[in-house]
Motif scaffolding. Structure first.
Motif, PDB file in Angstrom:
ATOM      1  N   PRO A   1      -6.734  91.308  -8.347  1.00 12.25           N
ATOM      2  CA  PRO A   1      -5.721  91.710  -8.839  1.00 12.25           C
ATOM      3  C   PRO A   1      -5.109  92.534  -9.002  1.00 12.25           C
ATOM      4  CG  PRO A   1      -6.129  88.676  -8.942  1.00 12.25           C
ATOM      5  CD  PRO A   1      -7.202  90.183  -8.694  1.00 12.25           C
ATOM      6  N   LEU A   2      -6.131  93.481  -9.965  1.00 13.73           N
ATOM      7  CA  LEU A   2      -6.282  94.302 -10.239  1.00 13.73           C
ATOM      8  C   LEU A   2      -5.651  95.612  -9.259  1.00 13.73           C
ATOM      9  CD1 LEU A   2      -8.454  94.359 -12.586  1.00 13.73           C
ATOM     10  CD2 LEU A   2      -6.700  94.403 -13.533  1.00 13.73           C
ATOM     11  N   HIS A   3      -5.471  95.657  -7.667  1.00 14.81           N
ATOM     12  CA  HIS A   3      -5.219  96.137  -7.033  1.00 14.81           C
ATOM     13  C   HIS A   3      -3.631  95.658  -5.943  1.00 14.81           C
ATOM     14  CE1 HIS A   3      -9.871  97.521  -7.198  1.00 14.81           C
ATOM     15  NE2 HIS A   3      -9.632  98.218  -7.656  1.00 14.81           N
ATOM     16  N   GLY A   4      -2.827  95.770  -6.596  1.00 14.61           N
ATOM     17  CA  GLY A   4      -1.649  95.239  -6.621  1.00 14.61           C
ATOM     18  C   GLY A   4      -0.810  95.999  -5.591  1.00 14.61           C
ATOM     19  N   TRP A   5      -1.760  97.057  -4.929  1.00 12.60           N
ATOM     20  CA  TRP A   5      -1.257  97.905  -3.746  1.00 12.60           C
ATOM     21  C   TRP A   5      -1.705  97.185  -2.549  1.00 12.60           C
ATOM     22  CZ3 TRP A   5      -5.911 100.051  -1.921  1.00 12.60           C
ATOM     23  CH2 TRP A   5      -7.043 100.226  -3.017  1.00 12.60           C
ATOM     24  N   LEU A   6      -3.237  96.716  -2.728  1.00 12.28           N
ATOM     25  CA  LEU A   6      -3.600  96.503  -1.186  1.00 12.28           C
ATOM     26  C   LEU A   6      -3.251  95.902  -0.647  1.00 12.28           C
ATOM     27  CD1 LEU A   6      -7.860  95.527  -2.153  1.00 12.28           C
ATOM     28  CD2 LEU A   6      -5.917  97.051  -0.413  1.00 12.28           C
ATOM     29  N   PRO A   7      -1.853  94.904  -0.668  1.00 13.38           N
ATOM     30  CA  PRO A   7      -1.667  93.920  -0.250  1.00 13.38           C
ATOM     31  C   PRO A   7      -1.130  94.370   0.926  1.00 13.38           C
ATOM     32  CG  PRO A   7      -1.271  92.672  -1.847  1.00 13.38           C
ATOM     33  CD  PRO A   7      -2.005  94.138  -1.982  1.00 13.38           C
ATOM     34  N   GLU A   8      -0.247  95.507   0.598  1.00 14.30           N
ATOM     35  CA  GLU A   8       0.601  96.279   1.211  1.00 14.30           C
ATOM     36  C   GLU A   8       0.540  97.605   2.006  1.00 14.30           C
ATOM     37  OE1 GLU A   8       3.910  98.370   3.367  1.00 14.30           O
ATOM     38  OE2 GLU A   8       3.655  97.150   1.827  1.00 14.30           O
ATOM     39  N   SER A   9      -1.232  98.030   1.320  1.00 16.94           N
ATOM     40  CA  SER A   9      -2.299  98.969   2.448  1.00 16.94           C
ATOM     41  C   SER A   9      -2.455  98.318   3.367  1.00 16.94           C
ATOM     42  CB  SER A   9      -2.705  99.140   1.539  1.00 16.94           C
ATOM     43  OG  SER A   9      -3.650 100.023   2.209  1.00 16.94           O
ATOM     44  N   VAL A  10      -2.771  96.981   3.548  1.00 16.86           N
ATOM     45  CA  VAL A  10      -3.305  96.374   4.547  1.00 16.86           C
ATOM     46  C   VAL A  10      -2.447  96.685   5.903  1.00 16.86           C
ATOM     47  CG1 VAL A  10      -4.277  93.557   5.768  1.00 16.86           C
ATOM     48  CG2 VAL A  10      -5.127  95.089   3.239  1.00 16.86           C
ATOM     49  N   LYS A  11      -0.854  95.930   5.618  1.00 17.92           N
ATOM     50  CA  LYS A  11       0.419  95.873   6.180  1.00 17.92           C
ATOM     51  C   LYS A  11       0.278  97.115   6.843  1.00 17.92           C
ATOM     52  CE  LYS A  11       2.800  92.641   4.204  1.00 17.92           C
ATOM     53  NZ  LYS A  11       4.407  92.457   2.987  1.00 17.92           N
ATOM     54  N   GLU A  12       0.281  98.373   6.392  1.00 15.64           N
ATOM     55  CA  GLU A  12       0.107 100.068   6.709  1.00 15.64           C
ATOM     56  C   GLU A  12      -0.701 100.024   7.974  1.00 15.64           C
ATOM     57  OE1 GLU A  12       2.721 102.662   3.422  1.00 15.64           O
ATOM     58  OE2 GLU A  12       0.535 102.143   3.029  1.00 15.64           O
ATOM     59  N   ALA A  13      -2.305 100.004   7.017  1.00 19.09           N
ATOM     60  CA  ALA A  13      -3.109 100.020   7.757  1.00 19.09           C
ATOM     61  C   ALA A  13      -2.820  98.916   9.882  1.00 19.09           C
ATOM     62  CB  ALA A  13      -4.292  99.445   7.442  1.00 19.09           C
ATOM     63  N   ARG A  14      -2.571  97.760   9.848  1.00 23.54           N
ATOM     64  CA  ARG A  14      -2.621  97.131  10.574  1.00 23.54           C
ATOM     65  C   ARG A  14      -1.460  97.981  11.519  1.00 23.54           C
ATOM     66  NH1 ARG A  14      -4.703  92.660  11.019  1.00 23.54           N
ATOM     67  NH2 ARG A  14      -4.741  92.261   8.900  1.00 23.54           N
ATOM     68  N   ALA A  15      -0.553  98.583  10.703  1.00 26.50           N
ATOM     69  CA  ALA A  15       0.598  99.013  12.080  1.00 26.50           C
ATOM     70  C   ALA A  15      -0.327 100.529  12.119  1.00 26.50           C
ATOM     71  CB  ALA A  15       1.534  99.800  11.012  1.00 26.50           C
ATOM     72  N   ILE A  16      -1.033 100.994  11.932  1.00 24.38           N
ATOM     73  CA  ILE A  16      -1.413 102.550  12.290  1.00 24.38           C
ATOM     74  C   ILE A  16      -3.000 102.060  13.335  1.00 24.38           C
ATOM     75  CG2 ILE A  16      -3.444 104.515  11.595  1.00 24.38           C
ATOM     76  CD1 ILE A  16      -1.792 104.056   8.968  1.00 24.38           C
ATOM     77  N   VAL A  17      -3.657 101.608  13.173  1.00 30.15           N
ATOM     78  CA  VAL A  17      -5.177 100.942  13.838  1.00 30.15           C
ATOM     79  C   VAL A  17      -4.672  99.686  14.918  1.00 30.15           C
ATOM     80  CG1 VAL A  17      -6.181 101.342  12.262  1.00 30.15           C
ATOM     81  CG2 VAL A  17      -5.905  99.352  12.806  1.00 30.15           C
ATOM     82  N   GLY A  18      -2.669  99.665  15.186  1.00 25.91           N
ATOM     83  CA  GLY A  18      -3.274  97.861  16.180  1.00 25.91           C
ATOM     84  C   GLY A  18      -4.194  97.146  16.087  1.00 25.91           C
ATOM     85  N   SER A  19      -5.159  97.668  17.641  1.00 24.40           N
ATOM     86  CA  SER A  19      -5.723  96.237  17.697  1.00 24.40           C
ATOM     87  C   SER A  19      -6.926  97.339  18.326  1.00 24.40           C
ATOM     88  CB  SER A  19      -5.678  95.654  18.885  1.00 24.40           C
ATOM     89  OG  SER A  19      -5.625  96.311  20.387  1.00 24.40           O
ATOM     90  N   ARG A  20      -7.419  98.702  17.811  1.00 24.20           N
ATOM     91  CA  ARG A  20      -8.260  99.556  17.713  1.00 24.20           C
ATOM     92  C   ARG A  20      -9.091  98.799  17.019  1.00 24.20           C
ATOM     93  NH1 ARG A  20      -5.728 105.257  17.435  1.00 24.20           N
ATOM     94  NH2 ARG A  20      -4.544 103.986  15.935  1.00 24.20           N
ATOM     95  N   CYS A  21      -9.006  98.259  15.637  1.00 21.61           N
ATOM     96  CA  CYS A  21     -10.555  97.913  15.293  1.00 21.61           C
ATOM     97  C   CYS A  21     -10.068  96.811  14.298  1.00 21.61           C
ATOM     98  CB  CYS A  21     -11.018  98.891  14.222  1.00 21.61           C
ATOM     99  SG  CYS A  21      -9.831  99.933  13.442  1.00 21.61           S
ATOM    100  N   ARG A  22     -11.259  96.206  12.928  1.00 27.10           N
ATOM    101  CA  ARG A  22     -10.862  95.506  12.326  1.00 27.10           C
ATOM    102  C   ARG A  22     -10.118  95.855  11.149  1.00 27.10           C
ATOM    103  NH1 ARG A  22     -14.691  93.450  14.668  1.00 27.10           N
ATOM    104  NH2 ARG A  22     -16.908  94.438  13.583  1.00 27.10           N
ATOM    105  N   LEU A  23      -9.652  94.587  10.390  1.00 27.27           N
ATOM    106  CA  LEU A  23      -9.946  95.365   9.162  1.00 27.27           C
ATOM    107  C   LEU A  23     -10.153  94.720   7.646  1.00 27.27           C
ATOM    108  CD1 LEU A  23      -5.864  96.301   8.931  1.00 27.27           C
ATOM    109  CD2 LEU A  23      -7.577  98.351   9.038  1.00 27.27           C
TER     110      LEU A  23
END
Length: 374
Positions: A49-71
């Motif tokens: 919970p101290l890393h409140g930026w993580l949910p948005e970071s996961v969304k951004e990463a998914r948009a970047i990598v698509g289906s090329r790799c897992r997160l």
């Protein structure tokens, strides 16, 4: 056998290195570079919970990598952290729990009974919150009692985990001891085995490759080996070896130099000229013996073509240069000197106290060239 997989931990383990602070922009650039290089899974950070930026970071990463790799996210076996991880919606959650009595007793003031119960409860909680794939990381497995490591791996499998990751937390393994550890766990448990190797004695990459040879399905790595203390397995070394020696086509070594430069700049680190695969001078040669070999057949002294990693061969001529190396270079460029002239040129080059570039050598030699015979 499935091909081995690389799980990158630059943004989690690497971010723990002293002085390293990745900006949001740097994280996005690193994620894009990792996907381009072909990594199978990207560990984006530690779920808390101290890393409140993580949910948005996961969304951004998914948009970047698509289906090329897992997160993936790394997570302690704490209920609040697991709940936070579930809200981030990763593909994989890597739960971490100490396996050694030293860590359990001295660091956490807990015992083996607590570890058994906590592991089973944490895996089941994560699954109940909708996280599809759970990996269990056994911290300090290389210093733990082997029977207990196997017991924890068995509990992980029975609770629904899909992978167990053995950590050589302080880098004490050798390739042979790593093989023994992996084989013992693999023979006792049906789960796929991965490894997380630290570099305290300079063997993290070698130990990681040894683990794959023993049947592990995955290895953890970080760009430039960033991490605690001496760091961990270097991504560029592992990906380069798998691609250039073992022929794994998923990994793209030509993208490694740019990725390493991106991480180096973001982390405030420099890349040594001799750094494997990405160093600026790894294809620069001055010694006469090696120059001779490179001139007649590059494979004699190069494990792969420089172009495979976006490099270029460079020759220097100085105190280490021999007659044959100079003669072959002149012949290669159509310059015809008498033998005594070549020997004189070689002596001058060796006595210069510096090093001629190839073009400087040719310019000097051209002034002494004779016309080729008709």
């Amino acid at each position: 056998m499935k091909p081995p997989q690389i799980i990158d931990s630059t943004l989690r383990e690497g971010a723990q290195a002293p002085g390293v602070r990745f900006t949001a922009a740097a994280r996005r650039s690193i994620i894009a570079g990792l996907a381009q290089a072909g990594v199978d899974e990207i560990e984006l950070g530690a779920a808390s919970p101290l890393h409140g930026w993580l949910p948005e970071s996961v969304k951004e990463a998914r948009a970047i990598v698509g289906s090329r790799c897992r997160l993936a996210l790394w997570c302690r076996c704490k209920d609040e952290d697991i709940a936070f991880a579930a809200a981030c919606n990763p593909d994989f959650l890597s739960l971490s729990l100490p396996a050694s009595d030293r860590h359990l007793r001295e660091r956490l003031r807990k015992d083996r009974s607590w570890a058994r119960q906590t592991l089973a409860r944490s895996v089941r909680l994560a699954l109940s919150l909708g996280i599809a794939h759970i990996s269990v990381g056994l911290e300090d497995a290389s210093r733990a009692e082997l029977g207990f490591v196997i017991e924890l791996a068995t509990i992980a499998a029975a609770s629904g985990a899909g992978r167990v990751r053995l950590a050589d937390t302080v880098g004490i393994c050798s390739p042979s001891t790593m093989r023994k550890l992996v084989r013992a766990v693999k023979d006792a448990v049906s789960l796929p085995v991965g490894v997380h190797c630290h570099n305290d004695f300079g063997m993290a990459t070698a130990n990681s490759i040894a683990a794959l040879e023993a049947g592990a399905i995955s290895l953890d790595a970080a760009v430039l080996g960033l991490g605690e203390r001496a760091g961990c397995c270097r991504l560029e070394e592992a990906a380069g070896y798998l691609a250039l020696v073992l022929g794994n086509r998923r990994y793209k070594p030509e993208h490694l130099p740019a990725l390493c430069q991106t991480v180096a700049e973001a982390a405030g680190r420099s890349i040594a000229a001799s750094h494997p695969l990405v160093g600026a001078e790894i294809f620069t040669c001055e010694s006469g013996l090696h120059q001779h070999g490179l001139a007649v057949c590059p494979e004699t002294y190069e494990p792969y073509a420089p172009e495979r990693v976006g490099g270029q061969r460079s020759l220097r001529f100085g105190s280490k240069t021999g007659f044959r190396a100079v003669a072959l270079q002149l012949e290669k460029h159509g310059l015809h000197l008498e033998e005594h002239e070549i020997r004189q040129l070689t002596r001058q080059v060796r006595a210069s106290g510096g090093a001629f570039s190839e073009s400087e050598l040719l310019r000097f030699a051209a002034a002494h060239a004779t016309a080729p015979p008709l």
